[in-house]
Design an enzyme around this catalytic site. Sequence first.
Site, PDB file in Angstrom:
ATOM      1  N   GLU A 188       0.844  -1.199   0.000  1.00 15.06           N
ATOM      2  CA  GLU A 188       0.000   0.000   0.000  1.00 15.06           C
ATOM      3  C   GLU A 188       0.877   1.245   0.000  1.00 15.06           C
ATOM      4  OE1 GLU A 188      -2.791   0.123   3.277  1.00 15.06           O
ATOM      5  OE2 GLU A 188      -3.674   2.010   2.590  1.00 15.06           O
ATOM      6  N   GLU A 248     -12.391  -2.220   2.451  1.00 16.27           N
ATOM      7  CA  GLU A 248     -13.011  -2.061   3.786  1.00 16.27           C
ATOM      8  C   GLU A 248     -14.150  -1.036   3.754  1.00 16.27           C
ATOM      9  OE1 GLU A 248      -9.993  -1.602   6.849  1.00 16.27           O
ATOM     10  OE2 GLU A 248      -9.247  -3.616   6.444  1.00 16.27           O
ATOM     11  N   GLU A 275      -6.388  -9.160   3.356  1.00 16.46           N
ATOM     12  CA  GLU A 275      -5.526  -8.489   4.347  1.00 16.46           C
ATOM     13  C   GLU A 275      -5.595  -9.319   5.611  1.00 16.46           C
ATOM     14  OE1 GLU A 275      -5.759  -4.312   5.350  1.00 16.46           O
ATOM     15  OE2 GLU A 275      -6.307  -3.807   3.282  1.00 16.46           O
TER      16      GLU A 275
HETATM   17  O1  AHR Z   1      -2.871  -2.646   6.203  1.00 14.63           O
HETATM   18  C1  AHR Z   1      -3.134  -1.467   6.885  1.00 14.63           C
HETATM   19  C2  AHR Z   1      -4.580  -1.015   6.787  1.00 14.63           C
HETATM   20  O2  AHR Z   1      -5.392  -1.925   7.463  1.00 14.63           O
HETATM   21  C3  AHR Z   1      -5.185  -0.950   5.410  1.00 14.63           C
HETATM   22  O3  AHR Z   1      -4.926   0.246   4.768  1.00 14.63           O
HETATM   23  C4  AHR Z   1      -6.645  -1.081   5.680  1.00 14.63           C
HETATM   24  O4  AHR Z   1      -7.334  -1.684   4.619  1.00 14.63           O
HETATM   25  C5  AHR Z   1      -6.717  -1.879   6.971  1.00 14.63           C
HETATM   26  O5  AHR Z   1      -7.536  -1.302   7.891  1.00 14.63           O
END
Ligand code: AHR
Length: 489
Positions: free
Chosen positions: A25, A171, A289
């Site tokens: 990210e 999310e 994730e």
């Molecule tokens: O991985 C860190 C963060 O965790 C991401 O940006 C988000 O999707 C999640 O809450």
Amino acid sequence: MNYIKIDLERHLGQIHPHIFGGFAEHLGRCLYGGIYQPGSPLADERGFRRDVLAALHRLQMTIMRYPGGNFVSGYHWRDGVGPVADRPARLELAWRTVEPNHFGTNEFIQFCRQLNVDPFIVVNCGDGDMREARDWVEYCNGTQNTTLANLRRQHGFAEPHQVKYWGIGNEIDGSWQIGYKTPEEYARAYLEFAKVMKWVDPSIKLIASAVSSWRAEYVERIQLLIEQAPDLIDYLALHWYVGNPENDFAQYMAVSELLEQRLSAIEGLIQAVRLQRGITRPIAIAVDEWNVWYRMQGTTREELHDLEEKYNLEDALVVAMHFNAFIRHARSVKMANIAQIVNVLAPIFTRPDDLFLQSIFHPFELYSRNCGRIALDAYWSGDTFSSGDYTALRTLDVAATLDDRARKLSVFVVNRSATQAQETTLKLDGGQFTGTGCAWIVNGPDLKAENSFTDPNRVGTTEASVTTRSTSANFTFEPHSVTALSFDL
Ligand code: AHR
């Protein structure tokens, strides 16, 4: 004394290689100063850190999710293509910083090619619209004489990137997300985004953002999504982060139950809606994730520390239990992406001139190297422990895989006792061991042992051999360890 019995004919399902996925990210030092550091003596001509690539190669990842995460809900992909000097710097609201946009779509694709992983792009379903999403698909995958495909060619990429995996939103069930959506709003948006994205390229696979908020209305959310877009969902995405904030080892080790409960619940839910609506297409689970994250938490940048979590041995056991769960649920979990890959909640930690491998690097490497393609239904019994409402949890956490072509059996075992070695007899049905087996053991001096720049090998992997007799083998699992046993059959 423990007992593990494996019948080579009891198959749970095909393990998809994408369970060894990663996630990168635009956040903290994941990209800038992690993967990408142009001008550094450690970087190649494209700006990718050679040492980071070499470490990532060891993990044998198969797919990479990008560009977020929370970041994507405010990201506009056009900012990140074309000559770097012309790209705009933007205020970044998810992590409250400034995004220079020096790394964008084409850098990501080059990074994936270098690592030999499938690219998986998430589109902005926060403050972005379906036109922007479908344009991104066309920019990446377009083959015709169109402005967007030509723009990619003009940027130096004559051939389409052929990005097959596309997520719609991140999310979206969380109030922290730019553009949070209710179940109804998201189901509606998903359908429209998915429709036009597939019209641009019918070969793509789509991932719907299903659950990250496990106390919210996810049953309703999933039901609506499947009912409204039954032909357009290939995967439902789940996110979770676990941790040991109460410093209670037994409670932490019981996380295996939470993983089982969540995966079984979502599997059941998908099945129930498909059955009720007569949907025959399969819908897989992507845990896109997952990781340990509890230290660097908060709402301010200072509290978050760019999410540079330092991992210890007990976290490595928890990472291993995730892989055991994904293997045991191989029939439905077809993708999983550890979040993330470098510096941010990551197995690799850099500074400008060096890196070290965190404790959680080692179980990832152990599993991706030894995992076969078929998940086996291992039976095991023996010592137990209790934690809170959970009683009689087996001290060993076990998964087994078969590589039917190479005739190799792998048995993955987490010994969740902090103090006791676990003597174990392994019995085989439906085949025989040939020769001596191999054991790779991830361990360290104590539960809280961490690696660092000054002491990079406190947690690491050692090797041992395993004596076999026709259909049985004995092995003693070290306290607080993760072991992969590998046998020729
Ligand atoms: O991985 C860190 C963060 O965790 C991401 O940006 C988000 O999707 C999640 O809450």
